[in-house]
Design a protein around this motif. Structure first.
Motif, PDB file in Angstrom:
ATOM      1  N   CYS A  39      -3.586  10.411  -8.917  1.00  0.00           N
ATOM      2  CA  CYS A  39      -2.967   9.533  -7.925  1.00  0.00           C
ATOM      3  C   CYS A  39      -2.225  10.355  -6.872  1.00  0.00           C
ATOM      4  CB  CYS A  39      -1.989   8.576  -8.600  1.00  0.00           C
ATOM      5  SG  CYS A  39      -2.739   7.477  -9.812  1.00  0.00           S
ATOM      6  N   TYR A  40      -2.249   9.849  -5.640  1.00  0.00           N
ATOM      7  CA  TYR A  40      -1.467  10.417  -4.554  1.00  0.00           C
ATOM      8  C   TYR A  40      -0.613   9.296  -3.967  1.00  0.00           C
ATOM      9  CZ  TYR A  40      -4.493  14.555  -4.673  1.00  0.00           C
ATOM     10  OH  TYR A  40      -5.166  15.684  -5.065  1.00  0.00           O
ATOM     11  N   PHE A  41       0.649   9.643  -3.640  1.00  0.00           N
ATOM     12  CA  PHE A  41       1.566   8.639  -3.109  1.00  0.00           C
ATOM     13  C   PHE A  41       2.016   9.034  -1.701  1.00  0.00           C
ATOM     14  CE2 PHE A  41       1.784   8.494  -7.695  1.00  0.00           C
ATOM     15  CZ  PHE A  41       1.721   7.134  -7.962  1.00  0.00           C
ATOM     16  N   ALA A  42       2.242   8.025  -0.861  1.00  0.00           N
ATOM     17  CA  ALA A  42       2.661   8.293   0.511  1.00  0.00           C
ATOM     18  C   ALA A  42       3.318   7.040   1.093  1.00  0.00           C
ATOM     19  CB  ALA A  42       1.457   8.683   1.365  1.00  0.00           C
ATOM     20  N   SER A  43       4.097   7.254   2.159  1.00  0.00           N
ATOM     21  CA  SER A  43       4.723   6.126   2.851  1.00  0.00           C
ATOM     22  C   SER A  43       3.674   5.263   3.537  1.00  0.00           C
ATOM     23  CB  SER A  43       5.735   6.631   3.889  1.00  0.00           C
ATOM     24  OG  SER A  43       6.726   7.419   3.278  1.00  0.00           O
ATOM     25  N   ILE A  44       2.634   5.921   4.086  1.00  0.00           N
ATOM     26  CA  ILE A  44       1.540   5.207   4.743  1.00  0.00           C
ATOM     27  C   ILE A  44       0.219   5.785   4.254  1.00  0.00           C
ATOM     28  CG2 ILE A  44       0.342   4.793   6.932  1.00  0.00           C
ATOM     29  CD1 ILE A  44       2.965   4.625   8.322  1.00  0.00           C
ATOM     30  N   THR A  45      -0.710   4.913   3.904  1.00  0.00           N
ATOM     31  CA  THR A  45      -2.068   5.301   3.545  1.00  0.00           C
ATOM     32  C   THR A  45      -2.997   4.875   4.678  1.00  0.00           C
ATOM     33  OG1 THR A  45      -1.645   5.026   1.172  1.00  0.00           O
ATOM     34  CG2 THR A  45      -3.952   4.971   1.896  1.00  0.00           C
ATOM     35  N   VAL A  46      -3.762   5.819   5.214  1.00  0.00           N
ATOM     36  CA  VAL A  46      -4.707   5.531   6.295  1.00  0.00           C
ATOM     37  C   VAL A  46      -6.104   5.484   5.692  1.00  0.00           C
ATOM     38  CG1 VAL A  46      -5.666   6.283   8.485  1.00  0.00           C
ATOM     39  CG2 VAL A  46      -3.238   6.655   8.001  1.00  0.00           C
ATOM     40  N   ALA A  47      -6.757   4.328   5.801  1.00  0.00           N
ATOM     41  CA  ALA A  47      -8.109   4.163   5.282  1.00  0.00           C
ATOM     42  C   ALA A  47      -9.098   4.257   6.430  1.00  0.00           C
ATOM     43  CB  ALA A  47      -8.245   2.817   4.576  1.00  0.00           C
ATOM     44  N   ALA A  48      -9.980   5.240   6.356  1.00  0.00           N
ATOM     45  CA  ALA A  48     -11.006   5.438   7.385  1.00  0.00           C
ATOM     46  C   ALA A  48     -12.325   5.711   6.679  1.00  0.00           C
ATOM     47  CB  ALA A  48     -10.624   6.592   8.308  1.00  0.00           C
ATOM     48  N   ASP A  49     -12.743   4.755   5.831  1.00  0.00           N
ATOM     49  CA  ASP A  49     -13.926   4.984   4.998  1.00  0.00           C
ATOM     50  C   ASP A  49     -15.181   4.329   5.547  1.00  0.00           C
ATOM     51  OD1 ASP A  49     -12.706   2.572   4.404  1.00  0.00           O
ATOM     52  OD2 ASP A  49     -13.269   2.574   2.292  1.00  0.00           O
ATOM     53  N   GLY A  50     -15.204   4.091   6.865  1.00  0.00           N
ATOM     54  CA  GLY A  50     -16.448   3.794   7.557  1.00  0.00           C
ATOM     55  C   GLY A  50     -17.010   2.400   7.405  1.00  0.00           C
ATOM     56  N   CYS A  51     -18.265   2.272   7.845  1.00  0.00           N
ATOM     57  CA  CYS A  51     -18.895   0.954   7.937  1.00  0.00           C
ATOM     58  C   CYS A  51     -19.102   0.312   6.570  1.00  0.00           C
ATOM     59  CB  CYS A  51     -20.225   1.049   8.688  1.00  0.00           C
ATOM     60  SG  CYS A  51     -21.488   2.036   7.872  1.00  0.00           S
ATOM     61  N   LYS A  52     -19.250   1.107   5.536  1.00  0.00           N
ATOM     62  CA  LYS A  52     -19.445   0.570   4.188  1.00  0.00           C
ATOM     63  C   LYS A  52     -18.163   0.647   3.369  1.00  0.00           C
ATOM     64  CE  LYS A  52     -24.400   1.613   4.103  1.00  0.00           C
ATOM     65  NZ  LYS A  52     -25.503   2.287   3.388  1.00  0.00           N
ATOM     66  N   ASP A 209      11.534   6.944  10.012  1.00  0.00           N
ATOM     67  CA  ASP A 209      11.323   6.706   8.585  1.00  0.00           C
ATOM     68  C   ASP A 209      10.099   5.821   8.407  1.00  0.00           C
ATOM     69  OD1 ASP A 209      11.413   6.330   5.891  1.00  0.00           O
ATOM     70  OD2 ASP A 209      13.265   5.138   5.872  1.00  0.00           O
ATOM     71  N   LEU A 210       8.997   6.402   7.936  1.00  0.00           N
ATOM     72  CA  LEU A 210       7.764   5.634   7.762  1.00  0.00           C
ATOM     73  C   LEU A 210       7.863   4.633   6.618  1.00  0.00           C
ATOM     74  CD1 LEU A 210       5.059   8.410   8.330  1.00  0.00           C
ATOM     75  CD2 LEU A 210       5.795   6.626   9.926  1.00  0.00           C
ATOM     76  N   ASN A 211       8.928   4.716   5.841  1.00  0.00           N
ATOM     77  CA  ASN A 211       9.161   3.717   4.797  1.00  0.00           C
ATOM     78  C   ASN A 211       9.756   2.431   5.361  1.00  0.00           C
ATOM     79  OD1 ASN A 211       8.357   5.084   2.279  1.00  0.00           O
ATOM     80  ND2 ASN A 211      10.005   6.518   2.796  1.00  0.00           N
ATOM     81  N   VAL A 216       7.241  -0.292  11.169  1.00  0.00           N
ATOM     82  CA  VAL A 216       5.855   0.166  11.231  1.00  0.00           C
ATOM     83  C   VAL A 216       4.917  -1.002  11.528  1.00  0.00           C
ATOM     84  CG1 VAL A 216       3.936   1.146   9.913  1.00  0.00           C
ATOM     85  CG2 VAL A 216       6.215   2.170   9.747  1.00  0.00           C
ATOM     86  N   LEU A 217       5.152  -2.152  10.902  1.00  0.00           N
ATOM     87  CA  LEU A 217       4.306  -3.322  11.156  1.00  0.00           C
ATOM     88  C   LEU A 217       4.459  -3.817  12.595  1.00  0.00           C
ATOM     89  CD1 LEU A 217       4.609  -5.343   7.826  1.00  0.00           C
ATOM     90  CD2 LEU A 217       2.632  -4.070   8.659  1.00  0.00           C
ATOM     91  N   ASP A 218       5.662  -3.713  13.138  1.00  0.00           N
ATOM     92  CA  ASP A 218       5.855  -4.062  14.552  1.00  0.00           C
ATOM     93  C   ASP A 218       5.035  -3.143  15.447  1.00  0.00           C
ATOM     94  OD1 ASP A 218       7.561  -6.127  13.959  1.00  0.00           O
ATOM     95  OD2 ASP A 218       9.400  -4.977  14.297  1.00  0.00           O
ATOM     96  N   LYS A 219       5.027  -1.848  15.100  1.00  0.00           N
ATOM     97  CA  LYS A 219       4.235  -0.882  15.869  1.00  0.00           C
ATOM     98  C   LYS A 219       2.740  -1.171  15.747  1.00  0.00           C
ATOM     99  CE  LYS A 219       7.553   1.808  17.425  1.00  0.00           C
ATOM    100  NZ  LYS A 219       7.791   2.006  18.882  1.00  0.00           N
ATOM    101  N   LEU A 220       2.303  -1.605  14.556  1.00  0.00           N
ATOM    102  CA  LEU A 220       0.888  -1.916  14.359  1.00  0.00           C
ATOM    103  C   LEU A 220       0.485  -3.177  15.106  1.00  0.00           C
ATOM    104  CD1 LEU A 220       0.365  -1.016  10.583  1.00  0.00           C
ATOM    105  CD2 LEU A 220      -0.248   0.321  12.604  1.00  0.00           C
ATOM    106  N   ALA A 221       1.409  -4.126  15.235  1.00  0.00           N
ATOM    107  CA  ALA A 221       1.133  -5.318  16.047  1.00  0.00           C
ATOM    108  C   ALA A 221       0.977  -4.921  17.512  1.00  0.00           C
ATOM    109  CB  ALA A 221       2.257  -6.334  15.882  1.00  0.00           C
TER     110      ALA A 221
END
Length: 339
Positions: A39-52, A209-211, A216-221
Motif C-alpha cells: 500500500c501507498y498513502f498520500a494526501s492526493i491520489t492522481v488516477a491516469a489509467d487511460g481509456c480502459k 496543505d493538500l489535506n 482542494v475540491l474548490d480548486k477542482l471545481a
C-alpha cells in the motif's frame, strides 16, 4: 528528479478510503515480479489509467460510449501521396487515417463502426483486403496489403467518448482519458491531457496543505470550468468531424461535401478550424460559428449543384440538413456544460 520514486506495479481497482469520511487516502498495488500486495498513502491520489480505466467506474457515473474501433497496421516503406503529411481517406465507410511515424514506418488506422469482423476466422483480413484496400491511394496499396497478409493479429483500440465530469471525491483526481475522452481521429487527447496537467499545477500551487479537502475540491471545481475554453473545443470538434468524415446518410454527406468546400475557400475558413484543432485557438463560440457556417454553406452548395427544377425538393431537404447539423453538434455542446 530526486524527489520522485517510480514503482512499476498493477494497481487494484479498490483504492484505500477513510472508512468514516470516504476520502481516498492511497492505493493498493502488486509490484512486478511479486505477488505480495503493498500500500501507498498520500494526501492526493492522481488516477491516469487511460481509456480502459478500472478505477473510473467507482467515481464517475457516466458511461463510456464506443461506436467504433481503430485497427492499426504498420506499413513499411510506403509511398505517401503527400510527403510529410498525414492523410484521411474517406469512402462510403468509416475513415482511414495514415501518417508517417518513422524513417521507414507509416501507421494506418482503419476505423470500423459497430461490431468489428472476427480475427480468428479471417473475416477481419478479408475485410481489410476486400473492402478497405480498394479505397486507398494506389501508391499505398502494396505496403498495406503486405502489412495485412504478414500480420498474425491486428491490434485494435476502442474509439471512445466520455464527457468531462467534475472531480468530487476528496483525495482523488482523475485526469486524462480516465476522466474525459473524445474520438482520436483528430489526435486531441494529449493536447487535452497536457493542458489539464498545467492547469492543475497552477491551481494547486498555492494550496499549502493538500489535506485541506474542502480547499482542494474548490480548486477542482474551478479546474472543471476553466479547462472548458480548450477542452470543449477539442472534444466537440473531434466528435463533429468524425460524424462528418464517417457520413452514413445523405444529409451527412451534404455536410461533408460542404465542409471540404468551406475549407477550400481559405483564409479564416481554414485558419480558424486549424487553430481550433491544434488547441491554439481556445474560443468555443468561434467553433460554433464556423460549424453552422459550414451547415449553411453546405445547403447553398446543394442548391448550386442541383437542377433548378429540383429546388422545391432542396428547400425541404435543407431543413433536414440543418436538423442533422444540430443533431451532430448540440448533444456534445450540452455534454460539455454538465458537471
Amino acid at each position: 528528479m530526486h524527489s520522485v520514486t517510480i514503482v512499476e506495479a498493477t494497481v487494484s481497482k479498490n483504492l484505500i478510503k477513510n472508512g468514516s469520511s470516504g476520502h481516498v487516502i492511497g492505493i493498493r498495488c502488486t509490484p512486478r515480479n511479486t505477488k505480495e500486495e503493498i500500500c501507498y498513502f498520500a494526501s492526493i491520489t492522481v488516477a491516469a489509467d487511460g481509456c480502459k480505466s478500472n478505477i473510473r467506474s467507482d467515481f464517475i457515473p457516466r458511461q463510456v460510449q464506443v461506436k467504433s474501433h481503430f485497427f492499426g497496421l504498420e506499413l513499411i516503406d510506403t509511398k505517401m501521396p503527400l510527403k510529410n503529411h498525414g492523410i484521411v481517406i474517406l469512402s462510403n465507410r468509416a475513415p482511414v487515417l495514415i501518417y508517417q511515424i518513422g524513417t521507414h514506418e507509416t501507421r494506418a488506422l482503419v476505423d470500423i463502426q459497430g461490431k468489428p469482423p472476427s480475427q480468428t476466422d479471417g473475416s477481419l483480413k478479408s475485410y481489410m483486403l476486400g473492402t478497405v484496400l480498394p479505397t486507398l491511394p494506389e501508391e499505398v496499396r502494396p505496403s498495406f496489403r503486405k502489412a495485412v497478409e504478414d500480420s498474425k493479429s491486428i491490434r485494435s483500440m476502442p474509439n471512445s467518448f466520455l464527457p468531462p465530469t467534475m472531480n468530487k471525491t476528496p483525495g482523488l483526481i482523475l485526469v486524462g482519458d480516465s476522466m474525459n475522452m473524445r474520438h482520436p481521429l483528430t489526435g486531441g487527447g494529449m493536447t487535452v491531457a497536457f493542458n489539464d496537467v498545467v492547469l492543475l499545477r497552477d491551481l494547486l500551487a498555492d494550496v499549502e496543505d493538500l489535506n485541506d479537502s474542502d480547499l482542494v475540491l474548490d480548486k477542482l471545481a474551478e479546474f472543471h470550468w476553466r479547462r472548458r475554453s480548450l477542452t470543449s473545443v477539442v472534444n466537440i470538434l473531434a466528435q463533429a468531424l468524425y460524424s462528418l468524415f464517417a457520413a452514413d446518410d445523405e444529409n451527412l454527406k451534404v455536410l461533408q461535401k460542404g465542409c471540404f468546400a468551406y475549407f477550400q475557400m481559405g483564409g479564416l475558413c481554414i485558419d480558424h478550424p486549424v487553430g481550433l484543432l491544434s488547441g491554439m485557438l481556445r474560443r468555443p463560440l468561434v467553433l460554433y460559428s464556423h460549424f453552422f457556417a459550414v451547415a449553411f454553406y453546405s445547403i447553398w452548395i446543394m442548391f448550386k449543384s442541383a437542377n433548378p427544377l429540383l429546388w422545391p425538393v432542396c428547400i425541404l431537404r435543407s431543413f433536414m440538413v440543418f436538423y442533422t447539423a444540430c443533431v451532430v453538434i448540440l448533444p456534445y455542446i450540452w455534454a460539455e456544460q454538465q458537471c
